[in-house]
Design a protein around this motif. Structure first.
Motif, short mmCIF file in Angstrom:
data_model
loop_
_atom_site.label_atom_id
_atom_site.label_comp_id
_atom_site.label_asym_id
_atom_site.label_seq_id
_atom_site.Cartn_x
_atom_site.Cartn_y
_atom_site.Cartn_z
N GLY A 130 -9.45 -124.40 3.22
CA GLY A 130 -9.22 -125.11 1.96
C GLY A 130 -10.29 -126.14 1.68
O GLY A 130 -10.60 -126.45 0.52
N ARG A 131 -10.90 -126.67 2.71
CA ARG A 131 -11.98 -127.64 2.52
C ARG A 131 -13.22 -126.98 1.95
O ARG A 131 -14.04 -127.62 1.31
CB ARG A 131 -12.31 -128.32 3.84
N TRP A 132 -13.38 -125.70 2.21
CA TRP A 132 -14.55 -124.96 1.77
C TRP A 132 -14.31 -124.22 0.46
O TRP A 132 -15.16 -124.16 -0.41
CB TRP A 132 -14.96 -123.98 2.88
N LEU A 133 -13.11 -123.64 0.31
CA LEU A 133 -12.78 -122.82 -0.85
C LEU A 133 -12.06 -123.56 -1.95
O LEU A 133 -11.87 -123.03 -3.03
CB LEU A 133 -11.86 -121.66 -0.43
N GLY A 134 -11.63 -124.77 -1.67
CA GLY A 134 -10.65 -125.40 -2.52
C GLY A 134 -9.30 -124.93 -2.01
O GLY A 134 -9.23 -124.08 -1.11
N PRO A 135 -8.22 -125.45 -2.53
CA PRO A 135 -6.92 -125.02 -2.03
C PRO A 135 -6.79 -123.49 -2.04
O PRO A 135 -7.10 -122.85 -3.04
CB PRO A 135 -5.93 -125.68 -3.00
N VAL A 136 -6.36 -122.95 -0.93
CA VAL A 136 -6.20 -121.50 -0.81
C VAL A 136 -4.96 -121.09 -1.58
O VAL A 136 -3.89 -121.68 -1.43
CB VAL A 136 -6.11 -121.08 0.68
N SER A 137 -5.10 -120.05 -2.42
CA SER A 137 -3.97 -119.60 -3.23
C SER A 137 -3.39 -118.26 -2.75
O SER A 137 -2.24 -117.95 -3.04
CB SER A 137 -4.38 -119.46 -4.69
N ARG A 138 -4.22 -117.48 -2.03
CA ARG A 138 -3.74 -116.17 -1.58
C ARG A 138 -4.48 -115.73 -0.34
O ARG A 138 -5.66 -116.02 -0.17
CB ARG A 138 -3.99 -115.15 -2.69
N VAL A 139 -3.76 -115.02 0.53
CA VAL A 139 -4.34 -114.43 1.74
C VAL A 139 -3.98 -112.96 1.75
O VAL A 139 -2.82 -112.60 1.52
CB VAL A 139 -3.79 -115.12 3.01
N LEU A 140 -4.98 -112.11 2.02
CA LEU A 140 -4.74 -110.68 2.18
C LEU A 140 -5.04 -110.33 3.63
O LEU A 140 -6.07 -110.74 4.18
CB LEU A 140 -5.65 -109.86 1.27
N TYR A 141 -4.14 -109.58 4.24
CA TYR A 141 -4.32 -109.18 5.63
C TYR A 141 -3.95 -107.72 5.78
O TYR A 141 -3.17 -107.17 4.99
CB TYR A 141 -3.47 -110.04 6.56
N ASP A 142 -4.53 -107.09 6.78
CA ASP A 142 -4.24 -105.68 7.03
C ASP A 142 -3.07 -105.59 8.00
O ASP A 142 -3.14 -106.12 9.11
CB ASP A 142 -5.47 -104.97 7.60
N PRO A 143 -1.97 -104.94 7.61
CA PRO A 143 -0.79 -104.88 8.48
C PRO A 143 -1.03 -104.09 9.77
O PRO A 143 -0.27 -104.22 10.72
CB PRO A 143 0.27 -104.22 7.61
N SER A 144 -2.10 -103.30 9.82
CA SER A 144 -2.38 -102.58 11.07
C SER A 144 -2.90 -103.52 12.15
O SER A 144 -2.79 -103.24 13.33
CB SER A 144 -3.38 -101.45 10.83
#
Length: 150
Positions: free
Chosen positions: A49-63
């Motif tokens: 968040g310090r680099w991107l601004g507040p994080v609004s979404r995270v995508l992850y691979d369920p595998s």
């Protein structure tokens, strides 16, 4: 799981590098302590968040991450955590609110602490864009990582 506190009390678990528009490049590497996003993701979101601004979404691979919360609440902010079959399953994608995003290579949690720390230092100090393929090759030198990545 690697107990970093005993061997490396100040071990870094995140390294950022420059990314280009070249296919397969990443913004850095993250070495989570486990594949449990409920436990590991809040710290990553806080730092990123310090680099991107507040994080609004995270995508992850369920595998790679078998379970995760559907959202994380930080104060008054709700962050969506969504399953998505990413092109490279050993990555995680974060979207910030300042129209910035980050794609991070995930170093297997069971990677030896010395090996993981060396890898993260290399990512941080590189002058060339790092790709998923390059990072897999660097991690692949370690038997535990080879086992996980197949």
């Amino acid at each position: 799981m690697v107990d970093v506190t005993a061997e490396h009390p100040t071990a870094t678990r995140l390294a950022i590098c420059g990314r280009t528009d070249e296919r397969g490049t990443v913004d850095g590497a993250w070495w989570p302590s486990a594949y449990d996003l409920k436990a590991t993701l809040p710290d990553l979101i806080s730092v990123m968040g310090r680099w991107l601004g507040p994080v609004s979404r995270v995508l992850y691979d369920p595998s790679l991450f078998p379970s995760a919360p559907s959202r994380i609440i930080r104060g008054t902010t709700v962050i969506s955590v969504d399953r998505y079959s990413l092109v490279a399953s050993d990555t995680i994608y974060l979207t910030g609110t300042h129209t910035r995003n980050a794609l991070l290579y995930v170093v297997p949690p069971q990677t030896d602490a010395d090996h993981a720390c060396d890898l993260l230092k290399r990512v941080e100090s590189t002058t060339i864009p790092m790709t998923v393929r390059m990072l897999r090759a660097l991690v692949g030198g370690h038997p535990a990582a080879r086992e996980h990545l197949g």
